[in-house]
Design a protein around this motif. Structure first.
Motif, PDB file in Angstrom:
ATOM      1  N   ALA A  33       0.829  -1.206   0.000  1.00 20.07           N
ATOM      2  CA  ALA A  33       0.000   0.000   0.000  1.00 20.07           C
ATOM      3  C   ALA A  33       0.860   1.251   0.000  1.00 20.07           C
ATOM      4  N   GLU A  34       1.905   1.255   0.825  1.00 19.85           N
ATOM      5  CA  GLU A  34       2.794   2.419   0.857  1.00 19.85           C
ATOM      6  C   GLU A  34       3.461   2.633  -0.494  1.00 19.85           C
ATOM      7  N   GLN A  35       3.903   1.538  -1.118  1.00 20.03           N
ATOM      8  CA  GLN A  35       4.535   1.656  -2.428  1.00 20.03           C
ATOM      9  C   GLN A  35       3.554   2.216  -3.446  1.00 20.03           C
ATOM     10  N   ALA A  40       1.929   6.632  -6.804  1.00 18.80           N
ATOM     11  CA  ALA A  40       0.851   7.503  -7.275  1.00 18.80           C
ATOM     12  C   ALA A  40       1.276   8.964  -7.233  1.00 18.80           C
ATOM     13  N   VAL A  41       1.924   9.380  -6.145  1.00 19.11           N
ATOM     14  CA  VAL A  41       2.365  10.778  -6.042  1.00 19.11           C
ATOM     15  C   VAL A  41       3.391  11.087  -7.126  1.00 19.11           C
ATOM     16  N   GLU A  42       4.362  10.202  -7.316  1.00 23.86           N
ATOM     17  CA  GLU A  42       5.380  10.431  -8.333  1.00 23.86           C
ATOM     18  C   GLU A  42       4.757  10.477  -9.724  1.00 23.86           C
ATOM     19  N   ALA A  63      -3.822   5.963  -6.196  1.00 21.15           N
ATOM     20  CA  ALA A  63      -3.155   4.788  -5.646  1.00 21.15           C
ATOM     21  C   ALA A  63      -4.086   3.589  -5.511  1.00 21.15           C
ATOM     22  N   GLY A  64      -5.393   3.828  -5.637  1.00 28.46           N
ATOM     23  CA  GLY A  64      -6.344   2.740  -5.481  1.00 28.46           C
ATOM     24  C   GLY A  64      -6.518   2.310  -4.032  1.00 28.46           C
ATOM     25  N   VAL A  65      -6.376   3.260  -3.113  1.00 29.39           N
ATOM     26  CA  VAL A  65      -6.560   2.955  -1.697  1.00 29.39           C
ATOM     27  C   VAL A  65      -7.545   3.956  -1.104  1.00 29.39           C
ATOM     28  N   GLY A  66      -8.000   3.687   0.098  1.00 27.70           N
ATOM     29  CA  GLY A  66      -8.879   4.613   0.779  1.00 27.70           C
ATOM     30  C   GLY A  66      -8.089   5.707   1.480  1.00 27.70           C
ATOM     31  N   VAL A  82       6.697  15.191   2.250  1.00 29.38           N
ATOM     32  CA  VAL A  82       8.096  15.227   2.687  1.00 29.38           C
ATOM     33  C   VAL A  82       8.722  13.845   2.514  1.00 29.38           C
ATOM     34  N   ASP A  83       7.992  12.797   2.887  1.00 25.22           N
ATOM     35  CA  ASP A  83       8.518  11.443   2.712  1.00 25.22           C
ATOM     36  C   ASP A  83       8.727  11.126   1.240  1.00 25.22           C
ATOM     37  N   VAL A  84       7.826  11.580   0.392  1.00 27.09           N
ATOM     38  CA  VAL A  84       7.961  11.331  -1.042  1.00 27.09           C
ATOM     39  C   VAL A  84       9.215  12.009  -1.578  1.00 27.09           C
TER      40      VAL A  84
END
Length: 222
Positions: A33-35, A40-42, A63-66, A82-84
């Motif tokens: 999910a994190e990946q 998705a952001v990138e 990302a296809g998540v909630g 920031v993490d991205v």
């Protein structure tokens, strides 16, 4: 007269022993999910979406998540971004206990490679450039990413002073700036300056440690 006889209890059927669990394939769900969120952001940024145009809803849909999946991992959009951005960059070098000179070279070499990555990866260059347009995000990035790197170079400089490799009569911040300033100049201000020399970091550190003056200031060479 028929009398009731106690019911005969049947022994419970033996439950077959569970077979050994097969090894799980692929990433755990949380990691997957994190990946997906990072990707998705990138991808949105590669499509030209600016940081200020991103939202939790938009990222979750891509990302296809909630949204709850994102909020379980990050308290807000700024923390996620920031993490991205930090993830787009290589992690800072680890101090391995080598000589002070080698540790300094490793730090400058990290900055050189970071500069090359920024030039070759549009997403990284775009993300770092947009931080200046979002003060809140830039402040968080400075706190979580930039400050640890600055403390890393301070640690090396302090060790250099303790071991007598660096002069103890100079301000630590000034020494850090003199050591890191040249590579920052090339990677940030002079973004067309060459960075492809694999010996550049060592040359820069050697120039600082050995000095660039032919004679001490105010003196004459003999």
């Amino acid at each position: 007269m028929q009398t009731d006889t106690p019911a005969v209890r049947r022994a419970p059927a033996a439950v077959p022993a569970p077979e050994p669990c097969a090894p799980r394939r692929g990433r755990p769900r949380s990691e997957a999910a994190e990946q997906a969120i990072y990707t998705a952001v990138e991808a949105l940024m590669e499509d030209g979406v600016g940081l200020t145009d991103l939202s939790i809803e938009r990222i979750a849909a891509a990302a296809g998540v909630g949204k709850a999946t994102i909020y379980r991992r990050w308290p807000n959009l700024e923390a996620l971004l920031v993490d991205v951005v930090a993830r787009l960059e290589a992690p800072p070098p680890q101090l391995c206990g080598g000589s002070v000179q080698d540790e300094l070279v490793g730090m400058v070499e990290y900055m050189r490679r970071r500069g090359l990555a920024k030039r070759s990866r549009w997403v990284l260059k775009s993300a770092l450039g947009q931080l200046h347009d979002w003060p809140e995000l830039r402040a968080v990035y400075q706190e979580r990413v930039v400050k640890p790197r600055r403390e890393l170079i301070r640690t090396i400089v302090r060790r250099g002073i303790d071991e007598g490799v660096l002069r103890a009569d100079l301000d630590i911040e000034l020494v850090c700036e003199v050591l890191i300033g040249p590579i920052l100049l090339r990677t940030i201000l002079w973004d067309d300056a060459p960075l492809d020399d694999p010996e550049l970091a060592r040359k820069m550190v050697d120039a600082v440690l050995n000095g660039v003056g032919a004679a001490p200031a105010g003196g004459q060479s003999h």
